[in-house]
Motif scaffolding. Structure first.
Motif, PDB file in Angstrom:
ATOM      1  N   SER A  79       0.844  -1.192   0.000  1.00 26.81           N
ATOM      2  CA  SER A  79       0.000   0.000   0.000  1.00 26.81           C
ATOM      3  C   SER A  79       0.881   1.246   0.000  1.00 26.81           C
ATOM      4  O   SER A  79       2.021   1.213   0.475  1.00 26.81           O
ATOM      5  N   LYS A 125      -0.958  -4.314   2.211  1.00 32.91           N
ATOM      6  CA  LYS A 125      -2.311  -3.867   1.884  1.00 32.91           C
ATOM      7  C   LYS A 125      -3.321  -4.439   2.886  1.00 32.91           C
ATOM      8  O   LYS A 125      -3.313  -5.630   3.160  1.00 32.91           O
ATOM      9  N   HIS A 169      -3.980   0.228  -3.705  1.00 33.45           N
ATOM     10  CA  HIS A 169      -4.369   0.747  -2.386  1.00 33.45           C
ATOM     11  C   HIS A 169      -3.502   1.953  -2.037  1.00 33.45           C
ATOM     12  O   HIS A 169      -2.289   1.849  -1.885  1.00 33.45           O
ATOM     13  N   GLN A 221      -3.609   4.943   0.799  1.00 35.71           N
ATOM     14  CA  GLN A 221      -4.293   5.348   2.030  1.00 35.71           C
ATOM     15  C   GLN A 221      -4.653   6.826   1.999  1.00 35.71           C
ATOM     16  O   GLN A 221      -3.837   7.675   1.637  1.00 35.71           O
ATOM     17  N   ASN A 264      -9.471   3.940   1.224  1.00 34.96           N
ATOM     18  CA  ASN A 264      -8.573   3.766   0.088  1.00 34.96           C
ATOM     19  C   ASN A 264      -9.027   4.711  -1.010  1.00 34.96           C
ATOM     20  O   ASN A 264     -10.104   4.538  -1.577  1.00 34.96           O
ATOM     21  N   LYS A 297      -9.823   2.962  -4.491  1.00 39.66           N
ATOM     22  CA  LYS A 297     -10.617   1.735  -4.440  1.00 39.66           C
ATOM     23  C   LYS A 297     -11.340   1.462  -5.754  1.00 39.66           C
ATOM     24  O   LYS A 297     -11.672   0.318  -6.087  1.00 39.66           O
TER      25      LYS A 297
END
Length: 581
Positions: A459, A470, A477, A479, A487, A490
């Motif tokens: 991630s 992740k 992904h 953050q 996410n 997403k």
């Protein structure tokens, strides 16, 4: 209006002729760093942040810049003018109502003037002599705004022989112009700075965006006095390009604040209000009413859509006079905080904005991003990826969000809806990076880095500036910097992610190949960034027709190049950027 422009480079031919009219531009760009220096000078309008480390002038905070812009907009009017008008007579007429600080003309659906008075009182004076038009068979809704229409009493006498006023450009530059400028640049660094200079929001466009928010605020203030309509996103975070949408939110927080001096004595007075079950329902009701008001009474507001069941309810409309496609939400304070964070990152180093503009332009040229919602990577995700990459350099070019949090003092503390959004807001407290890598090297290694990134297990997290496992199975992904459980990518599908990876690898390959044999200045062959923006980045062969083994060969070759001592980013032979970078 929806963003257009450099994505159209995909329709240009492979070779670009250098026309004679571009020769003066070539001379202008003949010294490395010239464009970078010009770019910084052009970024010095009132309220902008200086990025030159040699200038010791304190850098303004984001909130100071936005406050100045809002106050400036509140003294400004928008006027629809006749197609031919005497600028001198126009200004003389308006000056009867008070001194004028600034003005400019632009074309949208006709000729418009943006005029900033020195005092707010001038607006009331102008409104006092303005009449509601008589429309004959139709009826006019008598709404008193700061959006006017100027008529000539005797058009035939006043328009003849009048010179045309000089108009400020409010749209993206022509793709051919950008392409030719890139081909005429001295080096890849100059190409990136040139692209940024051509695409970034102008001072006039920035003023027009804040004025549009101020005009919408006038409508909302009918229901909610003391409210504020604030722009956020690309319009204020320093990464916006000409033609981008205008995101704004209705800020009602100041209305609910309680003044201590009102609590004197034994009595406490409160407003009678309507109660609803949740904050979301309150938001939906407020936006529904504002949407209706904009639709029925807002001058220039057309195509109003109330999208109230979205995760973040909004009203979408076009502001015809300015040409902006607008999205209005309410109390979206985390989004404004994110805009401030990106503004800080963009102000810390001139290379940041140049790299972000370039990566976004590259993604648009290859249809990796789209103005239509879907499974594509967004500009916000790409910006976070660039920031993350620059945090991973040695030494880092940008600090992590956690580090910015350690520099914060008591007044910087910010908790929004339970999320810790604290970071230092004073740019002068952040020490500049000692990294001197060129933009050419950074662009090349950005493509290498993400062309070989383990998206299947890692991630991207700018809070800590390091790869993490992740927490979910989404292909990509990233953050959310503040709402850390979310996410921001997403929506991205596996096929779109793979397309990004393949294009990143091939772009890195093109830049490595050019190191071995760059086209001569006399050739007609696009080079550097110009070559990367063409529809095929590898000898005219469509990406869709490429076989997997070719992609694997590129990956393996890039890995071998990267591991070689002559290309290590930690070697003493690393090229340094020009002082202007």
């Amino acid at each position: 209006m929806a963003a257009r422009g450099v994505g159209l480079l995909t329709r240009l031919p492979l070779c670009a002729q250098r026309s004679p009219v571009q020769r003066p531009v070539h001379r202008l760009l003949s010294n490395p760093g010239t464009v970078a220096a010009d770019l910084r000078r052009e970024e010095q309008p009132a309220g902008s942040a200086e990025t030159d480390s040699e200038d010791r002038t304190p850098k303004k905070r984001f909130c100071e810049v936005q406050s100045e812009r809002r106050e400036q907009a509140q003294r400004t009017v928008l006027i629809h003018c006749p197609s031919k008008i005497s600028e001198k007579k126009f200004l003389k007429y308006l000056s009867q109502h008070g001194p004028i600080n600034n003005h400019f003309f632009y074309e949208s659906f006709g000729l418009y003037a943006v005029v900033e008075f020195r005092q707010k009182e001038s607006l009331a004076s102008l409104q006092s002599v303005t009449r509601t038009p008589s429309l004959g068979a139709e009826a006019a809704i008598p709404f008193r705004s700061r959006y006017f229409s100027l008529k000539l009493k005797n058009p035939s006498n006043q328009t003849s022989g009048q010179p045309s006023v000089q108009c400020s450009n409010q749209s993206s530059p022509a793709s051919r112009k950008v392409f030719d400028l890139l081909c005429c640049a001295e080096n890849v660094d100059d190409q990136l700075y040139t692209l940024t200079k051509e695409l970034q929001l102008t001072e006039e466009n920035t003023r027009l965006r804040h004025l549009t928010c101020s005009l919408i605020e006038d409508v909302a203030a009918v229901y909610f006095p003391d409210c504020a309509v604030r722009p956020f996103g690309s319009s204020v975070n320093s990464f916006g390009k000409l033609g981008c949408d205008l995101d704004m939110f209705l800020d009602l927080d100041d209305i609910g604040k309680f003044s201590a001096h009102k609590a004197s004595g034994n009595f406490l007075m409160e407003f009678q209000v309507k109660n609803v079950p949740s904050e979301r329902i309150a938001t939906q009701k407020i936006l529904s009413v504002i949407g209706e008001c904009l639709d029925h009474f807002g001058p220039g507001c057309v195509g109003v859509q109330k999208i109230l069941n979205a995760r973040c309810p909004l009203v979408r409309f076009s502001h015809q006079a300015s040409g902006f496609q607008c999205d209005l939400t309410t109390n979206n304070r985390i989004a404004l905080r994110s805009s401030e964070l990106l503004y800080i990152y963009g102000a810390l180093d001139a290379r940041v904005r140049a790299l972000v503009f370039t990566v976004r332009c590259w993604a648009r040229a290859h249809s990796l991003t789209s103005s239509i919602p879907g499974a594509w990577i967004t500009n916000f995700s790409l910006t976070i990826m660039v920031i993350f990459f620059l945090q991973r350099r040695s030494p880092p070019i940008l600090p992590t969000l956690d580090y910015l949090k350690t520099l914060a003092d008591a007044e910087d503390k910010c908790i929004i809806e339970g999320h810790n959004c604290t970071f230092v807001r004073d740019l002068n407290k952040i020490k500049p990076s000692g990294n001197t890598e060129t933009l050419e090297l950074l662009l090349k290694e950005f493509f290498e880095y993400f062309g070989n990134f383990a998206f299947n297990k890692n991630s991207i997290n700018i809070r800590q500036g390091k790869e993490q496992n992740k927490p979910e199975s989404s292909p990509l992904h990233i953050q959310n910097p503040f709402e850390t459980s979310l996410n921001i990518s997403k929506n991205v599908s596996q096929s779109q992610l793979q397309k990004f990876i393949d294009l990143a690898r091939e772009s890195a390959w093109i830049l490595h190949q050019e190191d071995k044999g760059r086209p001569s200045p006399s050739s007609n062959q696009p080079w550097g960034l110009a070559a990367l923006l063409l529809p095929s980045v590898a000898n005219g062969v469509s990406l869709a027709k490429k076989k997997k083994p070719a992609s694997e060969r590129i990956k393996n070759l890039l890995e071998s190049i990267k591991s070689g001592p002559e290309n290590s980013t930690n070697t003493s032979g690393k090229r340094a950027a020009s002082p202007q970078s």
